[in-house]
Write a protein that holds these residues in place. Structure first.
Motif, PDB file in Angstrom:
ATOM      1  N   ALA A  88       0.906  -1.086  -0.031  1.00  8.72           N
ATOM      2  CA  ALA A  88       0.144   0.055  -0.016  1.00  8.72           C
ATOM      3  C   ALA A  88       0.771   1.207   0.159  1.00  8.72           C
ATOM      4  CB  ALA A  88      -0.964  -0.030   1.338  1.00  8.72           C
ATOM      5  N   VAL A  89       1.893   1.417   0.709  1.00 14.83           N
ATOM      6  CA  VAL A  89       2.670   2.409   0.697  1.00 14.83           C
ATOM      7  C   VAL A  89       3.571   2.639  -0.769  1.00 14.83           C
ATOM      8  CG1 VAL A  89       4.887   3.120   1.700  1.00 14.83           C
ATOM      9  CG2 VAL A  89       3.431   1.946   3.264  1.00 14.83           C
ATOM     10  N   ASP A  90       3.804   1.629  -1.153  1.00 18.87           N
ATOM     11  CA  ASP A  90       4.367   1.712  -2.651  1.00 18.87           C
ATOM     12  C   ASP A  90       3.252   2.227  -3.623  1.00 18.87           C
ATOM     13  OD1 ASP A  90       7.022   0.921  -2.254  1.00 18.87           O
ATOM     14  OD2 ASP A  90       6.506  -1.287  -2.713  1.00 18.87           O
ATOM     15  N   PHE A  91       2.114   1.927  -3.341  1.00 18.35           N
ATOM     16  CA  PHE A  91       0.882   2.264  -4.441  1.00 18.35           C
ATOM     17  C   PHE A  91       0.856   3.901  -4.150  1.00 18.35           C
ATOM     18  CE2 PHE A  91      -3.442   3.581  -4.413  1.00 18.35           C
ATOM     19  CZ  PHE A  91      -3.871   3.422  -5.885  1.00 18.35           C
ATOM     20  N   PHE A  92       0.963   4.345  -2.783  1.00 17.05           N
ATOM     21  CA  PHE A  92       0.418   5.644  -2.568  1.00 17.05           C
ATOM     22  C   PHE A  92       1.608   6.346  -3.126  1.00 17.05           C
ATOM     23  CE2 PHE A  92      -2.668   4.134   0.359  1.00 17.05           C
ATOM     24  CZ  PHE A  92      -3.887   4.756   0.080  1.00 17.05           C
ATOM     25  N   TYR A  93       2.955   6.107  -2.739  1.00 20.46           N
ATOM     26  CA  TYR A  93       4.208   6.636  -3.100  1.00 20.46           C
ATOM     27  C   TYR A  93       4.221   6.798  -4.551  1.00 20.46           C
ATOM     28  CZ  TYR A  93       9.066   6.057  -4.813  1.00 20.46           C
ATOM     29  OH  TYR A  93      10.377   6.610  -5.381  1.00 20.46           O
ATOM     30  N   ALA A  94       3.850   5.833  -5.538  1.00 17.33           N
ATOM     31  CA  ALA A  94       3.844   6.047  -6.781  1.00 17.33           C
ATOM     32  C   ALA A  94       2.881   6.919  -7.484  1.00 17.33           C
ATOM     33  CB  ALA A  94       3.628   4.788  -7.424  1.00 17.33           C
ATOM     34  N   ILE A  95       1.581   6.795  -6.825  1.00 19.74           N
ATOM     35  CA  ILE A  95       0.297   7.714  -7.334  1.00 19.74           C
ATOM     36  C   ILE A  95       0.660   9.222  -7.097  1.00 19.74           C
ATOM     37  CG2 ILE A  95      -2.056   8.304  -6.825  1.00 19.74           C
ATOM     38  CD1 ILE A  95      -1.839   5.957  -8.919  1.00 19.74           C
ATOM     39  N   ILE A  96       0.952   9.402  -5.881  1.00 14.28           N
ATOM     40  CA  ILE A  96       1.457  10.833  -5.296  1.00 14.28           C
ATOM     41  C   ILE A  96       2.440  11.321  -5.958  1.00 14.28           C
ATOM     42  CG2 ILE A  96       1.841  12.321  -3.114  1.00 14.28           C
ATOM     43  CD1 ILE A  96       0.513  10.259  -1.608  1.00 14.28           C
ATOM     44  N   GLY A  97       3.557  10.701  -6.014  1.00 15.39           N
ATOM     45  CA  GLY A  97       4.532  11.045  -7.074  1.00 15.39           C
ATOM     46  C   GLY A  97       4.332  11.287  -8.254  1.00 15.39           C
ATOM     47  N   ALA A  98       3.445  10.788  -8.905  1.00 14.84           N
ATOM     48  CA  ALA A  98       3.042  10.940 -10.436  1.00 14.84           C
ATOM     49  C   ALA A  98       2.164  12.244 -10.361  1.00 14.84           C
ATOM     50  CB  ALA A  98       2.166   9.868 -10.961  1.00 14.84           C
ATOM     51  N   GLY A  99       1.392  12.526  -9.728  1.00 15.81           N
ATOM     52  CA  GLY A  99       0.719  13.635  -9.618  1.00 15.81           C
ATOM     53  C   GLY A  99       1.585  14.783  -9.217  1.00 15.81           C
TER      54      GLY A  99
ATOM     55  N   GLU B 139      14.566  16.299   3.714  1.00 18.67           N
ATOM     56  CA  GLU B 139      14.895  14.930   3.298  1.00 18.67           C
ATOM     57  C   GLU B 139      15.804  14.367   4.471  1.00 18.67           C
ATOM     58  OE1 GLU B 139      14.639  13.714  -1.260  1.00 18.67           O
ATOM     59  OE2 GLU B 139      16.141  15.236  -0.664  1.00 18.67           O
ATOM     60  N   GLY B 140      16.835  15.366   4.773  1.00 16.92           N
ATOM     61  CA  GLY B 140      17.845  15.096   5.738  1.00 16.92           C
ATOM     62  C   GLY B 140      17.483  14.748   7.203  1.00 16.92           C
ATOM     63  N   VAL B 141      16.606  15.990   7.483  1.00 20.10           N
ATOM     64  CA  VAL B 141      16.029  15.764   8.858  1.00 20.10           C
ATOM     65  C   VAL B 141      15.067  14.478   9.151  1.00 20.10           C
ATOM     66  CG1 VAL B 141      14.259  16.945  10.515  1.00 20.10           C
ATOM     67  CG2 VAL B 141      16.051  18.359   9.064  1.00 20.10           C
ATOM     68  N   ILE B 142      14.254  14.217   8.233  1.00 18.46           N
ATOM     69  CA  ILE B 142      13.309  13.149   8.281  1.00 18.46           C
ATOM     70  C   ILE B 142      13.760  11.941   8.453  1.00 18.46           C
ATOM     71  CG2 ILE B 142      11.292  14.411   7.234  1.00 18.46           C
ATOM     72  CD1 ILE B 142      11.539  12.879   4.812  1.00 18.46           C
ATOM     73  N   LEU B 143      14.923  11.547   7.509  1.00 21.28           N
ATOM     74  CA  LEU B 143      15.804  10.432   7.660  1.00 21.28           C
ATOM     75  C   LEU B 143      16.514  10.265   8.831  1.00 21.28           C
ATOM     76  CD1 LEU B 143      17.392  10.124   3.906  1.00 21.28           C
ATOM     77  CD2 LEU B 143      15.321   9.058   5.093  1.00 21.28           C
ATOM     78  N   VAL B 144      16.921  11.452   9.388  1.00 22.76           N
ATOM     79  CA  VAL B 144      17.755  11.389  10.880  1.00 22.76           C
ATOM     80  C   VAL B 144      16.575  10.907  11.969  1.00 22.76           C
ATOM     81  CG1 VAL B 144      18.792  12.709  12.629  1.00 22.76           C
ATOM     82  CG2 VAL B 144      19.604  12.714  10.469  1.00 22.76           C
ATOM     83  N   VAL B 145      15.446  11.679  11.926  1.00 20.20           N
ATOM     84  CA  VAL B 145      14.428  11.235  12.868  1.00 20.20           C
ATOM     85  C   VAL B 145      13.952   9.858  12.683  1.00 20.20           C
ATOM     86  CG1 VAL B 145      11.997  11.754  13.678  1.00 20.20           C
ATOM     87  CG2 VAL B 145      13.609  13.771  12.720  1.00 20.20           C
TER      88      VAL B 145
ATOM     89  N   GLY C  60       5.437   6.967   6.311  1.00 20.10           N
ATOM     90  CA  GLY C  60       5.284   8.380   5.863  1.00 20.10           C
ATOM     91  C   GLY C  60       6.532   9.041   5.285  1.00 20.10           C
ATOM     92  N   VAL C  61       7.493   8.724   6.284  1.00 19.14           N
ATOM     93  CA  VAL C  61       8.763   9.395   5.898  1.00 19.14           C
ATOM     94  C   VAL C  61       9.203   8.889   4.279  1.00 19.14           C
ATOM     95  CG1 VAL C  61      11.210   9.063   6.276  1.00 19.14           C
ATOM     96  CG2 VAL C  61       9.682   9.602   8.062  1.00 19.14           C
ATOM     97  N   TYR C  62       9.047   7.828   3.987  1.00 15.38           N
ATOM     98  CA  TYR C  62       9.239   7.003   2.950  1.00 15.38           C
ATOM     99  C   TYR C  62       8.511   7.686   1.877  1.00 15.38           C
ATOM    100  CZ  TYR C  62       9.498   3.458  -0.813  1.00 15.38           C
ATOM    101  OH  TYR C  62       9.604   2.807  -2.072  1.00 15.38           O
TER     102      TYR C  62
END
Length: 472
Positions: free
Chosen positions: A288-299, A326-332, A344-346
């Protein structure tokens, strides 16, 4: 129209090539009862091989792609995928999986043929349309694989092992479909229909970065192989210098390469991070995460193409701001054990990357010859993989950091990138102020003078003027 037919055939291949539902759960599959690898074996012995393979094969594949005229390499892409996923199904040992990771790296390096085929087969007036079509097809295939993987896993219709059969079937279909692609009679470098006098027999040390006032062309179809290689080398070097001696192209390309390095590293190892935040038996929503990631990214990728920001003024600051985010959310994320936060970070990280790489792509395209799009794409990807291989060797193989320490390093990497570009942004703003240019945050459809003026003023640096760009 002929170009629409070509686009549809190519997009069908791209859609099925990226339909890989097993990848949403590949780490859980490898460390689960089907293969029984340890996390350390997956992290340090198996996954890094594909990174090194991708780097080692990319440039060779790029040159061979042009020489054999694209279609055979597109077919090789499909065959590499078939070998990879067949070995995943049958393999049991670390050595077998290291071999299949080599083919997995080849699988991705041969994608260059998919993304550059259009430049040799389709008229330049349709470059933008078919480019967007191929990218959209890949994202659509990825989004569909994500949702199907999630639904079949959640409702116990298929287990993680059986998902590999769907992926294998999709790659077999894509490979068979690739045979329907029309053959390419000419290519950018080795099989040009014509070549200008300026491009003939010029090496890297005697080539002068000027364009003829008159383009005198002659046929090269009957040229000997050695002569074709010599002229292809000259034209490759010409396009390389024309692009990377331009400050704007170099600036955007450096960010493109370094950000892609970090992005590839994150998506390669993120499932290992997710594993640390779930207990055995907990539901997993990777698909599901891959799905939302691809759809939102396309938009967002589609929308950013409509935004008329003055990227020449605001580009550096925008890159630094999003790199910092990007750096902050990866460190968190490296300290957080909430799986929903990590999901969500992904999504946020991936959407930011695809959006800003799209901006970098069309900003770079403003200042290069249309014929060199594929070359610049390949060179930027090569440097991204070179940086990724170095990062993998140090962080994964040499220091042998655990997965959370790795993500702390990746977050710090993006923060350093943000600092570099905020400094460049300050310098850029100061230069705008000193030159007396109007501070315009937005552009409109009539404001075409920015890139044209830049092209004309930098002609001596090898940058194409407007008339030269249109005549390429």
């Amino acid at each position: 129209m002929y170009w629409i037919k070509i686009s549809c055939i190519l997009c069908m291949f791209g859609c099925f090539k990226d339909f890989r539902p097993s990848e949403s759960f590949v780490t859980d599959y490898l460390t689960g009862p089907w293969k029984n690898f340890t996390v350390d074996e997956v992290n340090q012995d198996i996954y890094p091989v594909s990174t090194y393979s991708y780097l080692a094969t990319l440039i060779l594949v790029f040159l061979i792609t042009d020489f054999v005229r694209y279609k055979p390499i597109i077919i090789l892409c499909g065959i590499s995928g078939i070998i990879t996923f067949l070995m995943i199904i049958l393999g049991r040992t670390v050595l077998v999986f290291q071999i299949l990771e080599f083919f997995y790296g080849l699988y991705f390096s041969t994608e260059v043929a998919y993304y550059t085929y259009i430049y040799a087969k389709v008229d330049k007036t349709h470059y933008q349309e078919v480019t967007s079509h191929t990218k959209a097809a890949a994202l659509f295939g990825r989004s569909m694989s994500g949702i199907i993987a999630q639904l079949t896993a959640s409702f116990d219709l298929l287990d993680y092992h059986q998902l590999n059969y769907l992926t294998l079937a999709a790659n077999i279909f894509a490979t068979m479909w690739a045979f329907f692609l029309p053959t390419v009679d000419q290519s950018m470098y080795f099989h040009r229909v014509s070549i200008s006098d300026d491009e003939q027999g010029k090496g890297p040390f005697d080539y002068q970065l000027t364009e003829s006032t008159k383009c005198r062309c002659f046929a090269v179809s009957g040229m000997s192989l050695l002569r074709k290689i010599k002229n292809a080398y000259a034209l490759l070097w010409k396009h390389f210098l024309q692009a990377y001696t331009n400050y704007r192209v170099a600036k955007w390309s450096i960010w493109w390469a370094l950000a892609t390095c970090g992005y590839l590293q994150v998506i390669s190892y993120v499932q290992l991070l997710w594993q640390t935040a779930v207990e055995p038996g907990d539901p997993i929503y990777n698909g599901a995460v891959d799905f939302f990631y691809a759809i939102i990214g396309a938009g967002t990728v589609f929308c950013v193409g409509k935004v008329k920001l003055n990227w020449s003024l605001l580009g550096d600051m925008t890159l630094s701001m999003f790199s910092l985010l990007e750096g902050v959310i990866l460190v968190v994320a490296s300290y957080n054990y909430n799986i929903w936060f990590l999901y969500g970070v992904y999504i946020v990280f991936g959407v930011i990357h695809h959006t800003m790489v799209t901006v970098a792509s069309f900003e770079v395209a403003k200042y290069i010859s249309e014929d060199s799009y594929g070359l610049i794409f390949g060179v930027n990807t090569f440097f991204a993989l070179l940086a990724q291989s170095l990062l993998t060797f140090i962080v994964v193989n040499k220091l042998m950091l655990n997965i959370r320490q790795q993500f702390f390093v990746y977050g710090s990497y993006f923060m350093i990138l943000a600092v570099i570009y905020v400094l460049m942004g300050v310098v850029n703003v100061v230069q705008h102020y000193r030159s007396g240019e109007v501070f315009r945050l937005w552009t409109n459809d009539d404001d075409k003078s920015l890139s044209v003026t830049q092209n004309a003023s930098n002609a001596s640096d090898g940058t194409l003027s407007k008339s030269e760009h249109n005549g390429s």
